[in-house]
Design a protein around this motif. Structure first.
Motif, PDB file in Angstrom:
ATOM      1  N   GLY A  49      99.456 -21.475  61.684  1.00 51.20           N
ATOM      2  CA  GLY A  49      99.934 -20.097  61.579  1.00 51.20           C
ATOM      3  C   GLY A  49     100.142 -19.479  62.949  1.00 51.20           C
ATOM      4  N   GLN A  50      99.947 -18.166  63.037  1.00 54.78           N
ATOM      5  CA  GLN A  50     100.176 -17.464  64.297  1.00 54.78           C
ATOM      6  C   GLN A  50      99.163 -17.868  65.363  1.00 54.78           C
ATOM      7  OE1 GLN A  50     102.264 -14.452  65.320  1.00 54.78           O
ATOM      8  NE2 GLN A  50     103.653 -15.543  63.962  1.00 54.78           N
ATOM      9  N   ASP A  51      97.986 -18.337  64.936  1.00 52.49           N
ATOM     10  CA  ASP A  51      96.936 -18.701  65.896  1.00 52.49           C
ATOM     11  C   ASP A  51      97.306 -19.878  66.777  1.00 52.49           C
ATOM     12  OD1 ASP A  51      95.331 -16.719  65.026  1.00 52.49           O
ATOM     13  OD2 ASP A  51      94.215 -17.968  63.601  1.00 52.49           O
ATOM     14  N   LYS A  52      98.300 -20.662  66.329  1.00 49.67           N
ATOM     15  CA  LYS A  52      98.571 -21.882  67.082  1.00 49.67           C
ATOM     16  C   LYS A  52      99.300 -21.606  68.394  1.00 49.67           C
ATOM     17  CE  LYS A  52     102.742 -23.183  64.564  1.00 49.67           C
ATOM     18  NZ  LYS A  52     103.259 -24.052  63.535  1.00 49.67           N
ATOM     19  N   TYR A  53      99.868 -20.391  68.527  1.00 52.49           N
ATOM     20  CA  TYR A  53     100.546 -20.077  69.777  1.00 52.49           C
ATOM     21  C   TYR A  53      99.528 -19.596  70.797  1.00 52.49           C
ATOM     22  CZ  TYR A  53     104.362 -20.367  66.536  1.00 52.49           C
ATOM     23  OH  TYR A  53     105.209 -20.816  65.570  1.00 52.49           O
ATOM     24  N   VAL A  54      99.424 -20.303  71.895  1.00 53.79           N
ATOM     25  CA  VAL A  54      98.444 -19.971  72.918  1.00 53.79           C
ATOM     26  C   VAL A  54      99.124 -19.961  74.283  1.00 53.79           C
ATOM     27  CG1 VAL A  54      96.431 -20.833  71.672  1.00 53.79           C
ATOM     28  CG2 VAL A  54      97.784 -22.401  73.061  1.00 53.79           C
ATOM     29  N   GLY A  55      98.368 -19.531  75.290  1.00 52.65           N
ATOM     30  CA  GLY A  55      98.896 -19.493  76.645  1.00 52.65           C
ATOM     31  C   GLY A  55      98.822 -18.095  77.221  1.00 52.65           C
ATOM     32  N   PHE A  56      99.160 -17.986  78.487  1.00 53.35           N
ATOM     33  CA  PHE A  56      99.027 -16.715  79.185  1.00 53.35           C
ATOM     34  C   PHE A  56      99.854 -15.610  78.531  1.00 53.35           C
ATOM     35  CE2 PHE A  56     100.287 -13.517  82.169  1.00 53.35           C
ATOM     36  CZ  PHE A  56      99.134 -13.255  82.881  1.00 53.35           C
ATOM     37  N   ASP A  57     101.114 -15.912  78.255  1.00 59.51           N
ATOM     38  CA  ASP A  57     101.997 -14.876  77.710  1.00 59.51           C
ATOM     39  C   ASP A  57     101.564 -14.431  76.320  1.00 59.51           C
ATOM     40  OD1 ASP A  57     103.596 -14.600  79.909  1.00 59.51           O
ATOM     41  OD2 ASP A  57     105.024 -16.139  79.273  1.00 59.51           O
ATOM     42  N   VAL A  58     100.945 -15.350  75.578  1.00 60.30           N
ATOM     43  CA  VAL A  58     100.471 -14.996  74.240  1.00 60.30           C
ATOM     44  C   VAL A  58      99.294 -14.020  74.351  1.00 60.30           C
ATOM     45  CG1 VAL A  58      99.546 -15.884  72.080  1.00 60.30           C
ATOM     46  CG2 VAL A  58     101.280 -17.189  73.315  1.00 60.30           C
ATOM     47  N   SER A  59      98.395 -14.292  75.322  1.00 55.16           N
ATOM     48  CA  SER A  59      97.286 -13.356  75.555  1.00 55.16           C
ATOM     49  C   SER A  59      97.826 -11.986  75.915  1.00 55.16           C
ATOM     50  CB  SER A  59      96.394 -13.856  76.686  1.00 55.16           C
ATOM     51  OG  SER A  59      95.969 -15.171  76.449  1.00 55.16           O
ATOM     52  N   LEU A  60      98.844 -11.993  76.761  1.00 57.59           N
ATOM     53  CA  LEU A  60      99.450 -10.727  77.182  1.00 57.59           C
ATOM     54  C   LEU A  60     100.074 -10.004  75.984  1.00 57.59           C
ATOM     55  CD1 LEU A  60     100.376  -8.742  79.362  1.00 57.59           C
ATOM     56  CD2 LEU A  60     102.350 -10.201  79.770  1.00 57.59           C
ATOM     57  N   ALA A  61     100.779 -10.756  75.157  1.00 54.66           N
ATOM     58  CA  ALA A  61     101.427 -10.162  73.980  1.00 54.66           C
ATOM     59  C   ALA A  61     100.381  -9.542  73.055  1.00 54.66           C
ATOM     60  CB  ALA A  61     102.237 -11.222  73.234  1.00 54.66           C
ATOM     61  N   LYS A  62      99.267 -10.268  72.861  1.00 53.47           N
ATOM     62  CA  LYS A  62      98.185  -9.755  72.009  1.00 53.47           C
ATOM     63  C   LYS A  62      97.648  -8.442  72.567  1.00 53.47           C
ATOM     64  CE  LYS A  62      96.464 -14.034  70.026  1.00 53.47           C
ATOM     65  NZ  LYS A  62      95.669 -15.208  70.392  1.00 53.47           N
ATOM     66  N   TYR A  63      97.475  -8.426  73.901  1.00 51.14           N
ATOM     67  CA  TYR A  63      96.933  -7.249  74.560  1.00 51.14           C
ATOM     68  C   TYR A  63      97.877  -6.057  74.400  1.00 51.14           C
ATOM     69  CZ  TYR A  63      94.858  -4.421  78.294  1.00 51.14           C
ATOM     70  OH  TYR A  63      94.269  -3.421  79.021  1.00 51.14           O
ATOM     71  N   ILE A  64      99.163  -6.309  74.596  1.00 53.50           N
ATOM     72  CA  ILE A  64     100.153  -5.228  74.470  1.00 53.50           C
ATOM     73  C   ILE A  64     100.158  -4.674  73.043  1.00 53.50           C
ATOM     74  CG2 ILE A  64     102.631  -4.701  74.510  1.00 53.50           C
ATOM     75  CD1 ILE A  64     102.907  -6.560  76.893  1.00 53.50           C
ATOM     76  N   ALA A  65     100.138  -5.583  72.069  1.00 50.15           N
ATOM     77  CA  ALA A  65     100.152  -5.151  70.668  1.00 50.15           C
ATOM     78  C   ALA A  65      98.911  -4.313  70.356  1.00 50.15           C
ATOM     79  CB  ALA A  65     100.210  -6.364  69.754  1.00 50.15           C
ATOM     80  N   GLU A  66      97.768  -4.765  70.867  1.00 49.70           N
ATOM     81  CA  GLU A  66      96.509  -4.068  70.648  1.00 49.70           C
ATOM     82  C   GLU A  66      96.564  -2.657  71.236  1.00 49.70           C
ATOM     83  OE1 GLU A  66      92.306  -5.033  72.303  1.00 49.70           O
ATOM     84  OE2 GLU A  66      93.079  -6.809  71.262  1.00 49.70           O
ATOM     85  N   GLU A  67      97.069  -2.565  72.466  1.00 48.74           N
ATOM     86  CA  GLU A  67      97.153  -1.274  73.141  1.00 48.74           C
ATOM     87  C   GLU A  67      98.117  -0.324  72.427  1.00 48.74           C
ATOM     88  OE1 GLU A  67      95.591  -0.035  76.102  1.00 48.74           O
ATOM     89  OE2 GLU A  67      94.229  -1.639  75.527  1.00 48.74           O
ATOM     90  N   LEU A  68      99.165  -0.906  71.828  1.00 49.36           N
ATOM     91  CA  LEU A  68     100.131  -0.078  71.111  1.00 49.36           C
ATOM     92  C   LEU A  68      99.655   0.242  69.699  1.00 49.36           C
ATOM     93  CD1 LEU A  68     103.450  -1.906  72.094  1.00 49.36           C
ATOM     94  CD2 LEU A  68     102.790   0.383  72.814  1.00 49.36           C
ATOM     95  N   GLY A  69      98.543  -0.376  69.294  1.00 49.58           N
ATOM     96  CA  GLY A  69      98.033  -0.172  67.943  1.00 49.58           C
ATOM     97  C   GLY A  69      98.916  -0.801  66.887  1.00 49.58           C
ATOM     98  N   MET A  70      99.539  -1.898  67.251  1.00 44.67           N
ATOM     99  CA  MET A  70     100.417  -2.570  66.300  1.00 44.67           C
ATOM    100  C   MET A  70      99.912  -3.978  66.016  1.00 44.67           C
ATOM    101  SD  MET A  70     103.934  -1.369  68.053  1.00 44.67           S
ATOM    102  CE  MET A  70     105.231  -1.654  66.889  1.00 44.67           C
ATOM    103  N   GLU A  71     100.502  -4.562  64.990  1.00 45.97           N
ATOM    104  CA  GLU A  71     100.138  -5.931  64.634  1.00 45.97           C
ATOM    105  C   GLU A  71     101.136  -6.866  65.297  1.00 45.97           C
ATOM    106  OE1 GLU A  71      99.284  -8.392  60.568  1.00 45.97           O
ATOM    107  OE2 GLU A  71      99.616  -6.231  60.458  1.00 45.97           O
ATOM    108  N   LEU A  72     100.622  -7.898  65.940  1.00 45.23           N
ATOM    109  CA  LEU A  72     101.515  -8.787  66.676  1.00 45.23           C
ATOM    110  C   LEU A  72     102.094  -9.862  65.762  1.00 45.23           C
ATOM    111  CD1 LEU A  72     102.646  -9.897  69.416  1.00 45.23           C
ATOM    112  CD2 LEU A  72     100.603 -11.314  69.509  1.00 45.23           C
ATOM    113  N   GLU A  73     103.406 -10.029  65.873  1.00 42.37           N
ATOM    114  CA  GLU A  73     104.000 -11.198  65.223  1.00 42.37           C
ATOM    115  C   GLU A  73     104.812 -11.960  66.252  1.00 42.37           C
ATOM    116  OE1 GLU A  73     106.925 -12.660  61.665  1.00 42.37           O
ATOM    117  OE2 GLU A  73     106.645 -10.518  61.946  1.00 42.37           O
TER     118      GLU A  73
END
Lengths: 274, 245
Positions: A49-73
């Protein structure tokens, strides 16, 4: 015939409405990336699923989504498709190891720079193991053939700093590696992070010992956004500044490298380990 | 190129990533292909019927449909279906996998419709004339005389279409839909062992397409030779023993 058509159309509309309802729960931030580029973004095959995507940019994307209060896809697609998707507005942004270029700045909204460890800070040449350390200076490289990915930062660096070399343009790093082994060129220009990942998995490849001089504006990566989403761009810039102040970049980069099976070359304070 | 390390790398990759290639990649490739060809065949049949319609306008519209789809690269069609259509139809919240499956369906329908049409038109015109002169209606002629003969031309060609689409699903990997070529992209992206991944994926494709193409050619022979199936023991034995028929 008409009846069948009408029924089919109604069914289609119903399906559409149902699908629309189910997606309206929480706002989703869609991020396009091309997960074939360790350690920036790649797939951890042990997960699904979505968990399989890893790496620096994925961490960054997660962080941005979290800060925006949105769910990351995460929407995985090829590097070319990432740009198309942002341009057409199919995704909110793309975080896929983009470097700043003039053409991109013209057609897209680019965020401020973020720094993924030594991935873009250091640009280097790799070569076959038997030539390891042979080509450390510009003089020793004169007259040789050098490979670089098309439309990449490495290509411009080669043109700029290795004018006496013959430049061979390649489509992607995998093909480039095969061509290097084939003798199509003597050295291949890569970002150091990618070079480390290549060398970790290919014993017949080694660093050449040459480093490009990298201008400040090339050392970071940028987030690619649609030309019309100025508001989101501003928010992303704020979030990037926050992440940098919190020193998150190094943590993410080390995590990504560890997942990719590359030796971590920085300590916690950000100093390079020899 | 060092072939010894390639061999050991392939073994290493397979032991670590066999699930990605065989379970995820292969099953998604087969699923995409089955959806594309089966729905494509249904749609293709409809398109073929319309192409042979009495009305000139319908024939014209359908030939535009067929020409546009057969005259543009499938990668371009995938881009349109994945990026442009969801923007035009925002209420349809479908995954990239579904969109690529639809694109492959549409693509396959254009090719399959031509298979149907040429299969039907390859049946000798004398058959229609004979049937009509014996008092069968146009519909009866089609159902009882033409189609049973056309099937012989159509089915083997459909098998070939299946193999074609199976290989073309690899283009869907542009959108990482999880097919075999996506497995190649993701594994080589994580390991930088591109050539080895290509060999593995190539072998898997071949393991599927080779038996399939053998099956299709066996089927083709059987279809061309209706007596093949009858209780002709001598002939059956000759075939089983590998003799020529």
């Amino acid at each position: 015939m008409k009846k069948v058509f009408a029924i089919a159309l109604t069914a289609l509309l119903l399906v559409g409405m149902l699908a629309g309802c189910s997606s309206a729960k929480k706002e989703v931030l869609t991020v396009a990336l091309s997960p074939d580029f360790a350690p920036m973004e790649f797939v951890d095959a042990t997960k699904t699923g979505q968990d399989k995507y890893v790496g620096f940019d994925v961490s960054l994307a997660k962080y941005i989504a979290e800060e925006l209060g949105m769910e990351l896809e995460i929407k995985p697609m090829s590097f070319d498709a990432c740009q198309t998707a942002v341009g057409l507005g199919n995704v909110d942004m793309s975080i896929s190891g983009f470097s700043w270029t003039e053409d991109r700045a013209e057609n897209y909204n680019l965020s401020d720079y973020y720094h993924a460890g030594d991935n873009e800070d250091e640009q280097t040449l790799i070569t076959l193991a038997e030539n390891a350390g042979k080509y450390e200076t510009v003089e020793s490289l004169a007259g040789l053939k050098v490979g670089a990915q098309t439309a990449s930062l490495q290509e411009s660096l080669c043109k700029e700093q290795l004018p006496d070399c013959e430049l061979v343009v390649v489509a992607d790093l995998t093909t480039a590696l095969m061509q290097l082994r084939n003798g199509d060129f003597d050295v291949l220009a890569v970002a150091k992070g990618n070079g480390d990942a290549i060398i970790a998995n290919n014993s017949d490849i080694a660093p050449s010992g040459f480093f490009f001089e990298v201008d400040e504006k090339y050392t970071g990566n940028v987030v690619l956004l649609n030309k019309e989403s100025d508001e989101l761009t501003a928010k992303v810039n704020e979030i990037l500044a926050k992440a940098e102040a919190a020193g998150l970049y190094i943590t993410w980069y080390d995590e990504a490298k560890a997942t990719a099976g590359i030796e971590v070359s920085y300590d916690d304070a950000g100093n390079e380990l020899s | 190129m060092n072939f010894a390390t390639i061999g050991s790398n392939i073994v290493k990759l397979l032991s670590q990533y066999w699930k990605v290639f065989l379970i995820e990649g292969l099953s998604n490739t087969l699923l995409l292909t089955v959806i594309a060809v089966s729905l494509g065949a249904l749609l293709g049949a409809l398109v073929a019927i319309l192409k042979m319609s009495r009305f000139k306008v319908i024939r014209f519209l359908i030939s535009i449909y067929i020409e546009v789809i057969r005259g543009t690269p499938i990668l371009l069609q995938l881009y349109i279906f994945v990026f442009a259509l969801p923007s035009l139809l925002p209420f349809l919240n479908l995954s990239y996998f579904t969109w690529t499956a639809i694109a492959l369906c549409i693509n396959s329908s254009a090719y399959v419709s031509e298979v149907f049409r040429s299969g039907i038109q390859a049946v000798d015109k004398g058959q229609t004339e004979a049937a009509r002169s014996l008092g069968l209606s146009a519909g009866q002629t089609m159902r009882k005389i033409i189609l049973p003969q056309a099937i012989r031309n159509i089915l083997p060609a459909l098998g070939n279409e299946f193999i074609m689409i199976l290989k073309e699903t690899s283009l869907a990997s542009t959108f990482f839909v999880g097919d075999l070529m996506t497995s190649y992209l993701t594994v080589k992206g994580a390991t930088y062992l591109g050539f080895e991944c290509l060999i593995i994926v190539g072998m898997i494709y071949l393991c599927v397409t080779f038996p399939l193409s053998k099956l299709v050619s066996w089927f083709e022979k059987k279809m061309a030779n209706p007596n093949y199936k009858k209780h002709d023991h001598k002939r059956k034995r000759a075939v089983m023993e590998g003799g020529k028929v």
